[in-house]
Scaffold this active site. Structure first.
Site, PDB file in Angstrom:
ATOM      1  N   THR A   8       1.091  -1.097  -0.031  1.00  0.00           N
ATOM      2  CA  THR A   8       0.110  -0.038   0.071  1.00  0.00           C
ATOM      3  C   THR A   8       0.867   1.187  -0.063  1.00  0.00           C
ATOM      4  OG1 THR A   8      -1.584   1.145   1.368  1.00  0.00           O
ATOM      5  CG2 THR A   8      -0.184  -0.200   2.710  1.00  0.00           C
ATOM      6  N   CYS A  68      -1.902   4.844  -5.366  1.00  0.00           N
ATOM      7  CA  CYS A  68      -2.847   4.030  -4.557  1.00  0.00           C
ATOM      8  C   CYS A  68      -2.601   2.720  -5.290  1.00  0.00           C
ATOM      9  CB  CYS A  68      -4.207   4.570  -4.223  1.00  0.00           C
ATOM     10  SG  CYS A  68      -4.963   3.472  -3.435  1.00  0.00           S
TER      11      CYS A  68
END
Length: 232
Positions: free
Chosen positions: A83, A196
């Site tokens: 992430t 992202c």
């Protein structure tokens, strides 16, 4: 080949992509039935998101630091956080382990520098776009960044959490992202960071002529490259 430790679950949709890319890259390098030596520790994203919303970043960091330590104990030679946003707590994680943490922003910056670009647009969660833990890391590597407008950031963030993290892909959302990308280019961005790990599920290079830096792909491949380096 070293063992890659993956901290996933944020969301598992993109973690699955990490696992796929890591194994495909090892197979590409070695051929045959080869696959990666890797260990996945998948956290409960609902808990992490709650800490994000409440601003309890240290508590989120403790969860991920414990996950990283578990990976180290299990035999991982490095740690990859699957992430972008949670690299905000990378220092908390690094204090808990004595194996390398492959920081996603450094990996992306290296790719951008190799491409010869100096200014890029950054899409991601509102935390990644608005806080400086990511952009400052890019700047340390000589890269300037530009982020979407406030209203755009809200919609981008909403699409991430309410659609992409749930595996929902909408053409209307892709069109919106591409509209924002084009506007960032008008502001001087030479390329765009898909900052992202879920955005690459929605927007791909085939959708635009503007250079895209898919953080999931780049980070996962760097993990494999690290696993094949002998003296790090």
């Amino acid at each position: 080949m070293k063992t890659i430790g993956l901290i996933g679950g944020m969301s598992w949709e993109s973690s699955a992509e990490y696992y796929r890319i890591v194994n495909e890259e090892v197979k590409r390098k070695l051929g045959g039935l080869h696959s990666a030596n890797c260990i996945l520790y998948s956290v409960d994203f609902a808990e992490i998101q709650r800490y994000q919303l409440e601003g309890e970043w240290n508590r989120a960091g403790e969860v991920l630091a414990n996950a990283a330590y578990s990976l180290q104990l299990a035999g991982a030679d490095c740690v990859v956080i699957c992430t972008n946003t949670m690299h905000k707590v990378s220092d908390v994680i690094e204090q808990k382990i004595n194996i390398p943490l492959l920081h996603i922003a450094d990996t992306i910056a290296k790719q951008i520098n190799e491409s010869g670009l100096k200014k890029v647009g950054l899409l991601g969660t509102k935390y990644t776009m608005e806080q400086d833990f990511y952009t400052s890391r890019l700047q340390l590597n000589g890269i300037d960044s530009v982020i979407p407008k406030l209203e755009e950031r809200e919609i981008i963030n909403q699409i991430i959490f309410e659609e992409l993290c749930l595996g929902i892909i909408k053409e209307s959302s892709r069109e919106y992202y591409l509209k924002v990308i084009n506007r960032l280019v008008d502001e001087g961005a030479e390329g765009i960071i898909l900052g992202c790990t879920e955005i690459g599920l929605l927007v791909k290079q085939k959708h635009t002529d503007i250079p895209l830096f898919d953080t999931t792909m780049i980070h996962a491949i760097e993990a494999v490259n690290h696993a094949f380096r002998q003296n790090e």
